[in-house]
Design a protein around this motif. Structure first.
Motif, PDB file in Angstrom:
ATOM      1  N   GLU A  39       8.388 -54.560   2.403  1.00 14.48           N
ATOM      2  CA  GLU A  39       8.957 -55.893   2.556  1.00 14.48           C
ATOM      3  C   GLU A  39       8.882 -56.306   4.026  1.00 14.48           C
ATOM      4  N   VAL A  40       8.252 -57.463   4.257  1.00 13.07           N
ATOM      5  CA  VAL A  40       8.016 -57.955   5.613  1.00 13.07           C
ATOM      6  C   VAL A  40       8.557 -59.374   5.733  1.00 13.07           C
ATOM      7  N   THR A  41       9.199 -59.674   6.845  1.00  7.94           N
ATOM      8  CA  THR A  41       9.597 -61.033   7.184  1.00  7.94           C
ATOM      9  C   THR A  41       8.747 -61.450   8.381  1.00  7.94           C
ATOM     10  N   LEU A  42       8.137 -62.650   8.297  1.00  6.30           N
ATOM     11  CA  LEU A  42       7.191 -63.081   9.330  1.00  6.30           C
ATOM     12  C   LEU A  42       7.354 -64.565   9.612  1.00  6.30           C
ATOM     13  N   GLN A  43       7.495 -64.920  10.885  1.00  7.40           N
ATOM     14  CA  GLN A  43       7.471 -66.318  11.326  1.00  7.40           C
ATOM     15  C   GLN A  43       6.004 -66.662  11.539  1.00  7.40           C
ATOM     16  N   LEU A  44       5.391 -67.364  10.572  1.00  2.74           N
ATOM     17  CA  LEU A  44       3.944 -67.584  10.577  1.00  2.74           C
ATOM     18  C   LEU A  44       3.525 -68.578  11.658  1.00  2.74           C
ATOM     19  N   GLU A  45       2.674 -68.113  12.587  1.00  8.85           N
ATOM     20  CA  GLU A  45       2.125 -68.973  13.634  1.00  8.85           C
ATOM     21  C   GLU A  45       0.740 -69.486  13.255  1.00  8.85           C
ATOM     22  N   HIS A  46      -0.137 -68.578  12.821  1.00 11.31           N
ATOM     23  CA  HIS A  46      -1.466 -68.974  12.368  1.00 11.31           C
ATOM     24  C   HIS A  46      -2.089 -67.835  11.566  1.00 11.31           C
ATOM     25  N   ILE A  47      -3.199 -68.143  10.896  1.00 13.95           N
ATOM     26  CA  ILE A  47      -3.901 -67.113  10.132  1.00 13.95           C
ATOM     27  C   ILE A  47      -5.363 -67.059  10.569  1.00 13.95           C
ATOM     28  N   THR A  48      -5.961 -65.903  10.380  1.00  7.48           N
ATOM     29  CA  THR A  48      -7.395 -65.763  10.573  1.00  7.48           C
ATOM     30  C   THR A  48      -7.960 -65.017   9.367  1.00  7.48           C
ATOM     31  N   VAL A  49      -9.213 -65.311   9.053  1.00  4.96           N
ATOM     32  CA  VAL A  49      -9.923 -64.607   7.991  1.00  4.96           C
ATOM     33  C   VAL A  49     -10.970 -63.742   8.674  1.00  4.96           C
ATOM     34  N   VAL A  50     -10.931 -62.447   8.391  1.00  2.00           N
ATOM     35  CA  VAL A  50     -11.856 -61.503   8.986  1.00  2.00           C
ATOM     36  C   VAL A  50     -12.817 -61.037   7.893  1.00  2.00           C
ATOM     37  N   SER A  51     -14.123 -61.162   8.162  1.00  2.00           N
ATOM     38  CA  SER A  51     -15.141 -60.687   7.230  1.00  2.00           C
ATOM     39  C   SER A  51     -15.707 -59.377   7.727  1.00  2.00           C
ATOM     40  N   ASN A  52     -15.758 -58.405   6.841  1.00  2.00           N
ATOM     41  CA  ASN A  52     -16.335 -57.099   7.150  1.00  2.00           C
ATOM     42  C   ASN A  52     -17.628 -56.974   6.368  1.00  2.00           C
ATOM     43  N   GLU A  53     -18.641 -57.694   6.798  1.00  4.52           N
ATOM     44  CA  GLU A  53     -19.897 -57.761   6.054  1.00  4.52           C
ATOM     45  C   GLU A  53     -20.608 -56.427   5.961  1.00  4.52           C
ATOM     46  N   LYS A  54     -20.305 -55.510   6.856  1.00  7.06           N
ATOM     47  CA  LYS A  54     -20.991 -54.222   6.853  1.00  7.06           C
ATOM     48  C   LYS A  54     -20.229 -53.179   6.033  1.00  7.06           C
ATOM     49  N   ILE A  56     -19.442 -50.767   3.364  1.00  2.00           N
ATOM     50  CA  ILE A  56     -20.307 -50.121   2.375  1.00  2.00           C
ATOM     51  C   ILE A  56     -19.516 -49.251   1.408  1.00  2.00           C
ATOM     52  N   ASP A  57     -18.205 -49.174   1.574  1.00  2.56           N
ATOM     53  CA  ASP A  57     -17.410 -48.362   0.666  1.00  2.56           C
ATOM     54  C   ASP A  57     -16.111 -49.086   0.325  1.00  2.56           C
ATOM     55  N   ASP A  58     -15.281 -48.435  -0.473  1.00  3.10           N
ATOM     56  CA  ASP A  58     -14.034 -49.053  -0.909  1.00  3.10           C
ATOM     57  C   ASP A  58     -12.905 -48.906   0.104  1.00  3.10           C
ATOM     58  N   TYR A  59     -13.160 -48.263   1.237  1.00  2.00           N
ATOM     59  CA  TYR A  59     -12.110 -48.071   2.223  1.00  2.00           C
ATOM     60  C   TYR A  59     -11.905 -49.303   3.100  1.00  2.00           C
ATOM     61  N   MET A  60     -12.929 -50.093   3.246  1.00  2.00           N
ATOM     62  CA  MET A  60     -12.846 -51.324   4.045  1.00  2.00           C
ATOM     63  C   MET A  60     -13.022 -52.519   3.114  1.00  2.00           C
ATOM     64  N   PRO A  61     -12.087 -53.464   3.147  1.00  2.00           N
ATOM     65  CA  PRO A  61     -12.261 -54.651   2.313  1.00  2.00           C
ATOM     66  C   PRO A  61     -13.376 -55.529   2.873  1.00  2.00           C
ATOM     67  N   SER A  62     -14.005 -56.317   2.009  1.00  2.00           N
ATOM     68  CA  SER A  62     -15.050 -57.213   2.490  1.00  2.00           C
ATOM     69  C   SER A  62     -14.447 -58.339   3.326  1.00  2.00           C
ATOM     70  N   GLN A  63     -13.205 -58.710   3.028  1.00  2.00           N
ATOM     71  CA  GLN A  63     -12.485 -59.725   3.806  1.00  2.00           C
ATOM     72  C   GLN A  63     -11.012 -59.350   3.889  1.00  2.00           C
ATOM     73  N   TYR A  87       0.214 -59.280  10.365  1.00  2.00           N
ATOM     74  CA  TYR A  87       0.290 -58.629   9.061  1.00  2.00           C
ATOM     75  C   TYR A  87      -1.028 -58.877   8.350  1.00  2.00           C
ATOM     76  N   GLU A  88      -1.648 -57.804   7.880  1.00  2.00           N
ATOM     77  CA  GLU A  88      -2.970 -57.911   7.261  1.00  2.00           C
ATOM     78  C   GLU A  88      -2.866 -57.837   5.746  1.00  2.00           C
ATOM     79  N   ILE A  89      -3.609 -58.714   5.076  1.00  2.00           N
ATOM     80  CA  ILE A  89      -3.736 -58.674   3.625  1.00  2.00           C
ATOM     81  C   ILE A  89      -5.202 -58.380   3.314  1.00  2.00           C
ATOM     82  N   PRO A  90      -5.525 -57.108   3.016  1.00  2.00           N
ATOM     83  CA  PRO A  90      -6.907 -56.764   2.672  1.00  2.00           C
ATOM     84  C   PRO A  90      -7.261 -57.356   1.307  1.00  2.00           C
ATOM     85  N   LEU A  91      -8.420 -57.973   1.197  1.00  3.94           N
ATOM     86  CA  LEU A  91      -8.832 -58.651  -0.031  1.00  3.94           C
ATOM     87  C   LEU A  91      -9.893 -57.818  -0.742  1.00  3.94           C
ATOM     88  N   TYR A  92      -9.429 -56.802  -1.463  1.00  4.27           N
ATOM     89  CA  TYR A  92     -10.307 -55.914  -2.213  1.00  4.27           C
ATOM     90  C   TYR A  92     -10.656 -56.524  -3.560  1.00  4.27           C
TER      91      TYR A  92
END
Length: 118
Positions: A39-54, A56-63, A87-92
């Motif tokens: 459980e996390v409480t966060l005062q949201l300032e902004h968001i970024t979307v990170v793409s992990n195009e490389k 190659i396995d299930d350990y790293m989300p594509s975004q 706070y990161e939300i991995p998109l598997y």
């Protein structure tokens, strides 16, 4: 970006400057049972979307979505500051969103997130 990820990004963008309560439940591998709830409480300032195009396995989300802002996480030892004010939300895999009144539910292959306005 998929429609669900766009909806998630737009919902979060529309709530910049607000405080969010994020409940994350890990999904047991191969099961739809939730365990290890954070459980996390966060005062949201902004968001970024990170793409992990490389990725190659299930350990790293594509975004992943990174929510930036001051926050804290509940732990068995009590409330702790959120590391690096992010706070990161991995998109598997497939991402599904359900928009309710003041809440957005996000489901990925590995976790379920309930994001509430606090």
């Amino acid at each position: 970006m998929s429609q669900s990820i766009n909806e998630l990004s737009e919902w979060l963008e529309s709530h910049k400057g607000e405080t969010l309560l994020i409940k994350k439940g890990e999904l047991a591998t191969g099961l739809q049972q939730v365990f290890d709830i954070d459980e996390v409480t966060l005062q949201l300032e902004h968001i970024t979307v990170v793409s992990n195009e490389k990725s190659i396995d299930d350990y790293m989300p594509s975004q992943e979505l990174v929510l930036h802002g001051n926050g804290s996480i509940q732990s068995p030892e009590g409330e702790k500051p959120l590391p690096q004010n992010a706070y990161e939300i991995p998109l598997y895999g497939e991402v599904n969103t359900t928009n309710e009144k003041d809440c957005l539910k996000v489901e990925t292959e590995k976790a379920v997130y309930d994001i509430h306005l606090h």
